[in-house]
Motif scaffolding. Structure first.
Motif, PDB file in Angstrom:
ATOM      1  N   PRO A  35       0.797  -1.227   0.000  1.00 28.86           N
ATOM      2  CA  PRO A  35       0.000   0.000   0.000  1.00 28.86           C
ATOM      3  C   PRO A  35       0.832   1.280   0.000  1.00 28.86           C
ATOM      4  O   PRO A  35       0.410   2.294  -0.576  1.00 28.86           O
ATOM      5  CB  PRO A  35      -0.822  -0.118   1.291  1.00 28.86           C
ATOM      6  N   ASN A  36       2.018   1.251   0.634  1.00 26.42           N
ATOM      7  CA  ASN A  36       2.807   2.477   0.770  1.00 26.42           C
ATOM      8  C   ASN A  36       3.796   2.691  -0.370  1.00 26.42           C
ATOM      9  O   ASN A  36       4.540   3.677  -0.365  1.00 26.42           O
ATOM     10  CB  ASN A  36       3.566   2.477   2.097  1.00 26.42           C
ATOM     11  N   GLU A  37       3.843   1.801  -1.343  1.00 19.99           N
ATOM     12  CA  GLU A  37       4.830   1.953  -2.419  1.00 19.99           C
ATOM     13  C   GLU A  37       4.503   3.154  -3.299  1.00 19.99           C
ATOM     14  O   GLU A  37       3.339   3.385  -3.662  1.00 19.99           O
ATOM     15  CB  GLU A  37       4.907   0.690  -3.266  1.00 19.99           C
ATOM     16  N   PRO A  38       5.522   3.918  -3.688  1.00 25.80           N
ATOM     17  CA  PRO A  38       5.287   5.112  -4.505  1.00 25.80           C
ATOM     18  C   PRO A  38       5.008   4.766  -5.960  1.00 25.80           C
ATOM     19  O   PRO A  38       5.635   3.873  -6.545  1.00 25.80           O
ATOM     20  CB  PRO A  38       6.601   5.896  -4.370  1.00 25.80           C
ATOM     21  N   VAL A  39       4.058   5.487  -6.529  1.00 25.29           N
ATOM     22  CA  VAL A  39       3.731   5.357  -7.943  1.00 25.29           C
ATOM     23  C   VAL A  39       3.557   6.749  -8.526  1.00 25.29           C
ATOM     24  O   VAL A  39       3.230   7.709  -7.812  1.00 25.29           O
ATOM     25  CB  VAL A  39       2.443   4.536  -8.179  1.00 25.29           C
ATOM     26  N   VAL A  40       3.776   6.875  -9.826  1.00 23.68           N
ATOM     27  CA  VAL A  40       3.413   8.088 -10.553  1.00 23.68           C
ATOM     28  C   VAL A  40       1.995   7.873 -11.050  1.00 23.68           C
ATOM     29  O   VAL A  40       1.741   6.990 -11.885  1.00 23.68           O
ATOM     30  CB  VAL A  40       4.369   8.339 -11.727  1.00 23.68           C
ATOM     31  N   GLY A  41       1.063   8.651 -10.525  1.00 21.21           N
ATOM     32  CA  GLY A  41      -0.338   8.522 -10.910  1.00 21.21           C
ATOM     33  C   GLY A  41      -0.689   9.527 -11.990  1.00 21.21           C
ATOM     34  O   GLY A  41      -0.531  10.734 -11.800  1.00 21.21           O
ATOM     35  N   LEU A  42      -1.164   9.036 -13.128  1.00 14.16           N
ATOM     36  CA  LEU A  42      -1.436   9.878 -14.292  1.00 14.16           C
ATOM     37  C   LEU A  42      -2.850   9.601 -14.796  1.00 14.16           C
ATOM     38  O   LEU A  42      -3.212   8.437 -15.009  1.00 14.16           O
ATOM     39  CB  LEU A  42      -0.419   9.587 -15.398  1.00 14.16           C
ATOM     40  N   THR A  43      -3.631  10.649 -14.997  1.00 11.71           N
ATOM     41  CA  THR A  43      -4.971  10.508 -15.558  1.00 11.71           C
ATOM     42  C   THR A  43      -5.157  11.523 -16.675  1.00 11.71           C
ATOM     43  O   THR A  43      -4.962  12.723 -16.470  1.00 11.71           O
ATOM     44  CB  THR A  43      -6.065  10.722 -14.494  1.00 11.71           C
ATOM     45  N   ILE A  44      -5.510  11.030 -17.850  1.00 16.49           N
ATOM     46  CA  ILE A  44      -5.808  11.893 -18.993  1.00 16.49           C
ATOM     47  C   ILE A  44      -7.113  11.419 -19.613  1.00 16.49           C
ATOM     48  O   ILE A  44      -7.231  10.250 -20.012  1.00 16.49           O
ATOM     49  CB  ILE A  44      -4.679  11.869 -20.044  1.00 16.49           C
ATOM     50  N   ASP A  45      -8.073  12.332 -19.663  1.00 19.02           N
ATOM     51  CA  ASP A  45      -9.364  12.045 -20.282  1.00 19.02           C
ATOM     52  C   ASP A  45      -9.984  10.756 -19.738  1.00 19.02           C
ATOM     53  O   ASP A  45     -10.489   9.915 -20.491  1.00 19.02           O
ATOM     54  CB  ASP A  45      -9.205  11.951 -21.805  1.00 19.02           C
TER      55      ASP A  45
END
Length: 337
Positions: free
Chosen positions: A88-98
């Protein structure tokens, strides 16, 4: 540097920063010798080295050769429900487009540094430079042409230099600026993203997707090859250090169109919880592990997640180190130092 030494920097058996620092003197020598367009041309580069916006002597070898740290050009994803590889604590790059929401775990980006993807119909380059902890995402379309990016194996100010495979122009990852070659002076357009915990992304995007390795056995995904780096000193960096602040202190940097970027320490935001300046709203929450602390990323100390918005909308920002902010924006005051 010998081929064997270059490969050694990439092998999963590397124990971390201690092993890397042991190579420091050798890297310094080879880096100095490598700052030479003639030598680079002999490496096979077709880059136009007569066009540049930086002092070429500042560019040094990071160890691996071109594409020695391989970009991911055909990314594979799983849906969020049922995905159990990430803590749960692992870092991610969260990206949302359209409406197209995707998470790019640092456990994968650490080993590949660039993902060429198309999200919501938009070609993007998702990037991560471990030595700077910088994770900007850029649109890949420049002057109507879609570019594909790879790693040069070079650094400037400890920061990844990317290249596009169409013109072999070299691009500074931290700024998105073309610094050497045909497209010198061009800027990649930043896309708003969140450097957040897997738990936060999954909760916000239950129908989203998450990047998974193309080949699970290619690297020891989940292991941090830079053990203790964010509690150490800048590596492969020969620039000035900022005054009155630990060079490895995390800072949040927000570009502004008509002004210098706003830079504030993560500690300031963590203490405040919520903070605002120049119409920007910053919020800090606990729960995200450092990807550059312990041997296993999910065991890293909690550095928290920062979200930056303007009028309720996400804006581009980056979480990096104070020495990086100072290197690229030496005249800008870091708030909270």
């Amino acid at each position: 540097m010998t081929t064997d030494t270059s490969r050694a920097l990439l092998k999963p058996r590397r124990t971390g920063l201690v092993a890397a620092l042991a190579l420091g003197s050798l890297l310094a020598v080879t880096a100095s010798a490598g700052a030479d367009p003639v030598r680079w041309s002999m490496e096979g580069w077709k880059t136009d080295f007569e066009q540049s916006s930086v002092d070429l002597a500042r560019i040094r070898s990071g160890g691996p050769p071109r594409d020695g740290i391989p970009s991911i050009d055909n990314p594979v994803f799983e849906f969020v429900p049922g995905h159990d590889a990430l803590a749960p604590n692992e870092p991610v790059v969260g990206l949302t487009i359209d409406g197209d929401a995707r998470a790019y775990p640092l456990r994968i980006l650490t080993w590949h540094e660039i993902v060429n993807d198309v999200v919501g119909g938009v070609p993007v380059a998702v990037t991560y430079c471990p030595l700077c902890n910088s994770a900007p995402v850029f649109e890949r379309t420049v002057d109507g042409r879609v570019l594909e990016f790879g790693t040069t194996g070079k650094l400037k100010d400890s920061n990844l230099i990317m290249y596009d495979r169409q013109t072999e122009t070299w691009w500074q990852q931290f700024t998105g600026e073309a610094i050497v070659g045909e497209m010198t002076g061009q800027m990649l357009e930043l896309v708003p993203v969140r450097l957040q915990s897997w738990a936060e992304f999954a909760e916000d995007n239950p129908t989203g997707r998450v990047l998974v390795p193309n080949n699970e056995s290619m690297r020891d995904y989940g292991r941090n090859p830079y053990v203790g780096y964010d509690s150490s000193r800048p590596f492969l960096y020969d620039g000035q250090l900022p005054e009155d602040i630990d060079p490895m202190e995390r800072v949040v940097i927000v570009p502004r169109d008509d002004a210098e970027p706003l830079i504030v320490t993560m500690n300031t935001l963590a203490e405040a919880g919520a903070w605002s300046a120049d119409g920007l709203a910053f919020t800090w929450t606990a729960g995200q592990a450092s990807a550059l602390d312990t041997n296993r990323i999910d065991q890293g100390r909690d550095v928290g997640t920062v979200l930056v918005t303007r009028d309720g909308e996400d804006v581009p920002y980056d979480v990096t180190f104070a020495f990086v902010a100072h290197a690229f924006h030496p005249g800008v005051t870091i708030v909270g130092k």
